[in-house]
Design an enzyme around this catalytic site. Sequence first.
Site, PDB file in Angstrom:
ATOM      1  N   GLY A 168       1.008   0.169  -5.086  1.00 10.94           N
ATOM      2  CA  GLY A 168       0.054  -0.899  -5.164  1.00 10.94           C
ATOM      3  C   GLY A 168      -0.870  -0.512  -6.399  1.00 10.94           C
ATOM      4  O   GLY A 168      -1.170   0.819  -6.489  1.00 10.94           O
TER       5      GLY A 168
ATOM      6  N   ASN B  33      -1.534   1.555   5.838  1.00  9.00           N
ATOM      7  CA  ASN B  33      -0.279   0.642   5.118  1.00  9.00           C
ATOM      8  C   ASN B  33       0.479  -0.141   6.094  1.00  9.00           C
ATOM      9  O   ASN B  33       0.894   0.275   7.220  1.00  9.00           O
ATOM     10  CB  ASN B  33       0.900   1.645   4.450  1.00  9.00           C
ATOM     11  CG  ASN B  33       2.048   0.969   3.945  1.00  9.00           C
ATOM     12  OD1 ASN B  33       1.856  -0.084   3.444  1.00  9.00           O
ATOM     13  ND2 ASN B  33       3.321   1.537   3.655  1.00  9.00           N
ATOM     14  N   GLY B  34       0.150  -1.381   5.693  1.00  9.79           N
ATOM     15  CA  GLY B  34       0.988  -2.191   6.900  1.00  9.79           C
ATOM     16  C   GLY B  34       0.063  -3.585   7.115  1.00  9.79           C
ATOM     17  O   GLY B  34      -0.881  -3.843   6.051  1.00  9.79           O
TER      18      GLY B  34
ATOM     19  N   CYS C 104       0.845  -1.240  -0.058  1.00 13.22           N
ATOM     20  CA  CYS C 104       0.101  -0.035   0.086  1.00 13.22           C
ATOM     21  C   CYS C 104       0.746   1.154   0.049  1.00 13.22           C
ATOM     22  O   CYS C 104       2.027   1.245   0.462  1.00 13.22           O
ATOM     23  CB  CYS C 104      -0.880  -0.022   1.257  1.00 13.22           C
ATOM     24  SG  CYS C 104      -1.857  -1.243   1.495  1.00 13.22           S
TER      25      CYS C 104
ATOM     26  N   TYR D 266      13.925  -2.599  -2.573  1.00 12.10           N
ATOM     27  CA  TYR D 266      13.049  -2.598  -3.980  1.00 12.10           C
ATOM     28  C   TYR D 266      11.795  -1.543  -3.735  1.00 12.10           C
ATOM     29  O   TYR D 266      11.401  -0.848  -4.707  1.00 12.10           O
ATOM     30  CB  TYR D 266      12.641  -4.001  -3.740  1.00 12.10           C
ATOM     31  CG  TYR D 266      11.615  -4.184  -4.980  1.00 12.10           C
ATOM     32  CD1 TYR D 266      12.016  -4.031  -6.422  1.00 12.10           C
ATOM     33  CD2 TYR D 266      10.409  -4.579  -4.694  1.00 12.10           C
ATOM     34  CE1 TYR D 266      11.079  -4.218  -7.426  1.00 12.10           C
ATOM     35  CE2 TYR D 266       9.416  -4.786  -5.643  1.00 12.10           C
ATOM     36  CZ  TYR D 266       9.942  -4.612  -7.099  1.00 12.10           C
ATOM     37  OH  TYR D 266       8.889  -4.495  -8.101  1.00 12.10           O
TER      38      TYR D 266
END
Length: 485
Positions: free
Chosen positions: A42, A117-118, A16, A257
Amino acid sequence: MLITNPFDDDHLHEECGIFGVSGSAGAAALVALGLHALQHRGQEAAGITSFDGANFHTRKAMGHVAGNFDSEAVIGALPGEVACGHVRYSTTGETALRNVQPLYAELASGGFAVAHNGNISNAMKVRRELIRRGSIFQSTSDTETIIHLVATSNYRTLLDRFIDALKQVEGAYALIVMTPEGMIACRDPLGIRPLVMGKLGDAVIFASETVALDVVGAEFVREVQPGELVIVQGTDIRSIRPFGPVAPRPCIFEWVYFSRPDSIVHDQSVYSVRKAIGAQLAIESPIDADVIIPVPDSGVPAAIGYAQQSGIPFELGIIRSHYVGRTFIQPGDKVRHLGVKLKHNANRALIQGKRVVLIDDSIVRGTTSLKIVQMMREAGAAEVHMRIASPPTKHSCFYGVDTPERAKLLAATHDLGSMTDFIHADSLAFVSIDGLYKALGKEGRAPVRPGYCDACFTGDYPTSLTDHDDSAEVDQFAMLEERVA
Ligand code: SF4
């Protein structure tokens, strides 16, 4: 699922990206731009919620930000000076519109919207208990547990209820919350997932990465600190730290990345760190070769670092077509294989008769590495050596990253020799975990391990994994690992 980039098919995917604006006319338009800059985090769905001082407005859509949030009509239906948004891969919960964020609920205190996010690693346990007490869930998203914990908290103020909720969850979260009182941005106590704060005139901006601040013309102010809640009410900005002090463990894969190379994470240029990892890889695993070739696009900075350190020429030996429509490439082994060549093709003139070193950021299943090595051989390479700018990915992530189950991680089931055979390379090497930390060092000093979450390489998870431990899944890999070691 549509495959947007065949070479990305064998990467871990950040789940996300989140973006929030408080105090700017037309906030939703800025959020749409910010989400666009975070699209790499995302690509399955996006959503924006705005608040106009009286009402909340939400639009969610499957697919990319572009095409869903770029018309005047759509943005015009999201009025107000406060807005937040979200782009996602499917995290916990199936990919369905009801799981697309921001999630919104009407609480006793008024509207409550949250972008997350997570991943909450005890969400299932908390959810079961909430359902037993009468909560009715609308989605299968782990994020919804936070809303129900806020709704059922015995504390009086919304802020205290929110803090009470956060103290009951484990795992990773960077959150942007909107209520009628204002916006709250926060990170979990370990700061596993990133969140930065910026300013655009008088407006306050929150974003998963600095690149999204750049795109809307905002100035980077600072990171939201691990365990910090930043509360914005009009022009008033407060910071509180309701959790006890713990040593932060931000996700090390952001540098490997996830983050865009033009972002700054933890005061460090992602691009520079990736080059340093490539240079470290060249020091640790040198090879006599004629040409260094990056696997596009994620392997490029590390390949430049490897080439500069080794003195071997860097060449673009794989050329990417920018004109392949995303819907053209469908899953299915045969067509997917063709899709690799359609989007990426060997630059034969640079490869024929050469000893080639391919540089990629990671190997997950190994399927893409195998195809690229084959592509080099078909183009006439004399030797093909693979160098990877991260340690072997041996463990799944439970903190909001789309990882295959361990059975599908090549490094969880193969030693170095059998991985080399699997991808048909002449040699294969990964940067060491100490080498990765060294590359992250500032002024020549490597951070002390474990200064980051590096669990997908080491298995050292920085939080409890309640749902995982509770599940019937037995770690059949413990024995296998022992055999492989
Ligand atoms: S397990 Fe890996 S991908 Fe997940 S948060 Fe930790 S370092 Fe990042």
